[in-house]
Write a protein that holds these residues in place. Structure first.
Motif, PDB file in Angstrom:
ATOM      1  N   GLU A 107       0.819  -1.218   0.000  1.00 40.31           N
ATOM      2  CA  GLU A 107       0.000   0.000   0.000  1.00 40.31           C
ATOM      3  C   GLU A 107       0.847   1.259   0.000  1.00 40.31           C
ATOM      4  N   TRP A 108       1.919   1.267   0.769  1.00 39.53           N
ATOM      5  CA  TRP A 108       2.720   2.470   0.979  1.00 39.53           C
ATOM      6  C   TRP A 108       4.104   2.300   0.381  1.00 39.53           C
ATOM      7  N   ASN A 109       4.801   3.409   0.183  1.00 46.05           N
ATOM      8  CA  ASN A 109       6.140   3.389  -0.405  1.00 46.05           C
ATOM      9  C   ASN A 109       7.209   3.160   0.672  1.00 46.05           C
ATOM     10  N   ASN A 110       8.478   3.260   0.264  1.00 43.09           N
ATOM     11  CA  ASN A 110       9.528   2.746   1.147  1.00 43.09           C
ATOM     12  C   ASN A 110      10.017   3.705   2.235  1.00 43.09           C
ATOM     13  N   ALA A 111       9.483   4.926   2.319  1.00 42.55           N
ATOM     14  CA  ALA A 111       9.790   5.731   3.509  1.00 42.55           C
ATOM     15  C   ALA A 111       9.258   5.007   4.750  1.00 42.55           C
ATOM     16  N   GLY A 134      27.620  19.132   2.199  1.00 44.93           N
ATOM     17  CA  GLY A 134      27.047  17.821   1.947  1.00 44.93           C
ATOM     18  C   GLY A 134      25.844  17.885   1.022  1.00 44.93           C
ATOM     19  N   VAL A 135      24.978  16.894   1.152  1.00 42.42           N
ATOM     20  CA  VAL A 135      23.806  16.793   0.278  1.00 42.42           C
ATOM     21  C   VAL A 135      22.898  18.007   0.475  1.00 42.42           C
ATOM     22  N   GLN A 136      22.496  18.604  -0.645  1.00 43.17           N
ATOM     23  CA  GLN A 136      21.559  19.715  -0.615  1.00 43.17           C
ATOM     24  C   GLN A 136      20.190  19.314  -1.142  1.00 43.17           C
ATOM     25  N   LYS A 137      20.199  18.385  -2.092  1.00 44.94           N
ATOM     26  CA  LYS A 137      18.948  17.990  -2.733  1.00 44.94           C
ATOM     27  C   LYS A 137      19.057  16.543  -3.165  1.00 44.94           C
ATOM     28  N   ILE A 138      17.998  15.762  -2.927  1.00 45.17           N
ATOM     29  CA  ILE A 138      17.950  14.378  -3.412  1.00 45.17           C
ATOM     30  C   ILE A 138      16.524  14.097  -3.879  1.00 45.17           C
ATOM     31  N   THR A 139      16.381  13.847  -5.170  1.00 43.46           N
ATOM     32  CA  THR A 139      15.063  13.650  -5.770  1.00 43.46           C
ATOM     33  C   THR A 139      15.219  13.153  -7.202  1.00 43.46           C
ATOM     34  N   LYS A 140      14.196  12.472  -7.686  1.00 38.76           N
ATOM     35  CA  LYS A 140      14.150  12.137  -9.110  1.00 38.76           C
ATOM     36  C   LYS A 140      13.711  13.350  -9.929  1.00 38.76           C
ATOM     37  N   LEU A 141      13.023  14.276  -9.268  1.00 37.45           N
ATOM     38  CA  LEU A 141      12.392  15.395  -9.962  1.00 37.45           C
ATOM     39  C   LEU A 141      13.358  16.568 -10.079  1.00 37.45           C
ATOM     40  N   MET A 142      14.363  16.381 -10.928  1.00 36.48           N
ATOM     41  CA  MET A 142      15.402  17.378 -11.084  1.00 36.48           C
ATOM     42  C   MET A 142      15.986  17.262 -12.487  1.00 36.48           C
ATOM     43  N   GLU A 143      16.410  18.380 -13.026  1.00 37.48           N
ATOM     44  CA  GLU A 143      17.119  18.329 -14.300  1.00 37.48           C
ATOM     45  C   GLU A 143      18.415  17.539 -14.101  1.00 37.48           C
ATOM     46  N   LEU A 188      11.679  10.161   8.728  1.00 37.57           N
ATOM     47  CA  LEU A 188      10.908   9.205   7.922  1.00 37.57           C
ATOM     48  C   LEU A 188       9.435   9.229   8.316  1.00 37.57           C
ATOM     49  N   LYS A 189       9.158   9.310   9.613  1.00 39.77           N
ATOM     50  CA  LYS A 189       7.774   9.356  10.093  1.00 39.77           C
ATOM     51  C   LYS A 189       7.074  10.617   9.573  1.00 39.77           C
ATOM     52  N   GLN A 230       3.144   7.667  -0.074  1.00 39.15           N
ATOM     53  CA  GLN A 230       3.780   7.212  -1.307  1.00 39.15           C
ATOM     54  C   GLN A 230       5.183   7.783  -1.511  1.00 39.15           C
ATOM     55  N   LEU A 231       5.708   8.484  -0.526  1.00 38.06           N
ATOM     56  CA  LEU A 231       7.047   9.059  -0.659  1.00 38.06           C
ATOM     57  C   LEU A 231       8.131   8.014  -0.403  1.00 38.06           C
ATOM     58  N   TYR A 232       9.314   8.305  -0.931  1.00 35.74           N
ATOM     59  CA  TYR A 232      10.486   7.430  -0.796  1.00 35.74           C
ATOM     60  C   TYR A 232      11.258   7.749   0.486  1.00 35.74           C
ATOM     61  N   TYR A 233      12.093   6.798   0.915  1.00 39.24           N
ATOM     62  CA  TYR A 233      12.935   7.103   2.079  1.00 39.24           C
ATOM     63  C   TYR A 233      13.938   8.195   1.747  1.00 39.24           C
ATOM     64  N   GLU A 234      14.265   8.344   0.464  1.00 41.30           N
ATOM     65  CA  GLU A 234      15.140   9.451   0.072  1.00 41.30           C
ATOM     66  C   GLU A 234      14.477  10.801   0.355  1.00 41.30           C
ATOM     67  N   ASP A 235      13.135  10.832   0.323  1.00 40.90           N
ATOM     68  CA  ASP A 235      12.429  12.048   0.742  1.00 40.90           C
ATOM     69  C   ASP A 235      12.628  12.286   2.236  1.00 40.90           C
ATOM     70  N   GLY A 236      12.808  11.204   2.981  1.00 46.24           N
ATOM     71  CA  GLY A 236      13.169  11.337   4.391  1.00 46.24           C
ATOM     72  C   GLY A 236      14.558  11.923   4.562  1.00 46.24           C
ATOM     73  N   TYR A 237      15.474  11.529   3.686  1.00 45.07           N
ATOM     74  CA  TYR A 237      16.807  12.155   3.698  1.00 45.07           C
ATOM     75  C   TYR A 237      16.685  13.655   3.436  1.00 45.07           C
ATOM     76  N   GLN A 238      15.841  14.012   2.453  1.00 50.65           N
ATOM     77  CA  GLN A 238      15.658  15.436   2.146  1.00 50.65           C
ATOM     78  C   GLN A 238      15.062  16.178   3.340  1.00 50.65           C
TER      79      GLN A 238
END
Length: 250
Positions: free
Chosen positions: A91-95, A160-169, A195-196, A204-212
């Motif tokens: 039902e839910w994504n990997n976050a 370090g990391v500033q942005k992590i997403t598929k939605l990027m040029e 993550l919570k 439906q968000l990814y765990y990488e969205d948790g990193y962001q």
């Protein structure tokens, strides 16, 4: 430090294999060897090779197939395995899936996605990058030409990391996150909270969205470039063919 594998996903684009198996147990050995080596085998083998003695596997879709193989995998790789159930895997994504493993994070983990075929050099690179107060280190491919589907990362050398997403040029990205992370135990509570927040905002968000989310809170996430190595995230049958080519080289 222990290993942690996200292996709860269904992988519907890999049917008919995933009619009866989770994606992590789809065979990546020579075509026709249906009982051959899997992504989970490769990942557990990597963990063992770098000296880990325990691993946790987050299971959900077709989890009975992993439970059936647990004892054999423990004997094969010399690892004590703990299986963690994700009750919302379909039902839910990997976050949410990674949040289910929040207690394992307290031990410090090398996290690997259950669909990433990669050499043990990735784990070795992450372990070599430890220290200097780093709490989370992402394995980053800075060599590959990127397209729309990749999990892209922008890195500031100092921050370090500033942005992590598929939605990027793709041209804006420093590289691609390959689905393997070293997480120190001291980061566990903050990551679990991020993550919570993430899956409560949208399941439906990814765990990488948790990193962001962590980055947005001011938490520093570091990266370790993996160099020019062959790896693939297996989402479909074309990826599976590439995975088989790569896996036979390890």
């Amino acid at each position: 430090m222990i290993g942690l594998v996200l292996a709860a996903g269904a992988g519907r684009r890999l049917r008919p294999y995933t009619d009866t198996l989770p994606k992590a147990l789809v065979p990546v050995g020579p075509e026709g060897e249906e009982d051959g080596i899997t992504v989970l085998d490769l990942t557990l083998g990597n963990f063992a090779e770098v000296g880990l003695t325990e691993a946790a596997i987050i299971v959900g879709y077709r989890k009975e197939a992993v439970y059936e193989r647990k004892e054999a995998l423990e004997q094969k790789y010399g690892l004590k395995l703990t299986l963690i159930d994700n009750d919302k895997a379909e039902e839910w994504n990997n976050a949410y899936s990674l949040w289910c493993g929040r207690d394992a994070l307290k031990d410090g983990v090398i996290l690997a996605n259950g669909d990433t075929v990669h050499p043990v050099s990735v784990e070795k690179t992450l372990l070599a990058a430890r220290g200097d107060g780093k709490k989370i280190i992402l394995a980053l491919d800075t060599v590959k030409n990127l397209a729309d589907e990749e999990m892209k990362v922008v890195v500031d050398p100092a921050k370090g990391v500033q942005k992590i997403t598929k939605l990027m040029e793709p041209s804006e990205a420093t590289g691609e996150y390959i689905g393997v992370t070293l997480i120190e135990g001291e980061a566990a509570a903050e990551l679990a909270d991020a993550l919570k927040t993430t899956f409560e905002r949208d399941p439906q968000l990814y765990y990488e969205d948790g990193y962001q989310e962590l980055v947005n809170r001011g938490f520093k996430i570091d990266v370790a470039p993996i160099g020019d190595v062959k790896w693939v995230e297996i989402d479909n049958h074309d990826d599976l063919a590439k995975g088989r080519e790569i896996a036979c080289q390890y």
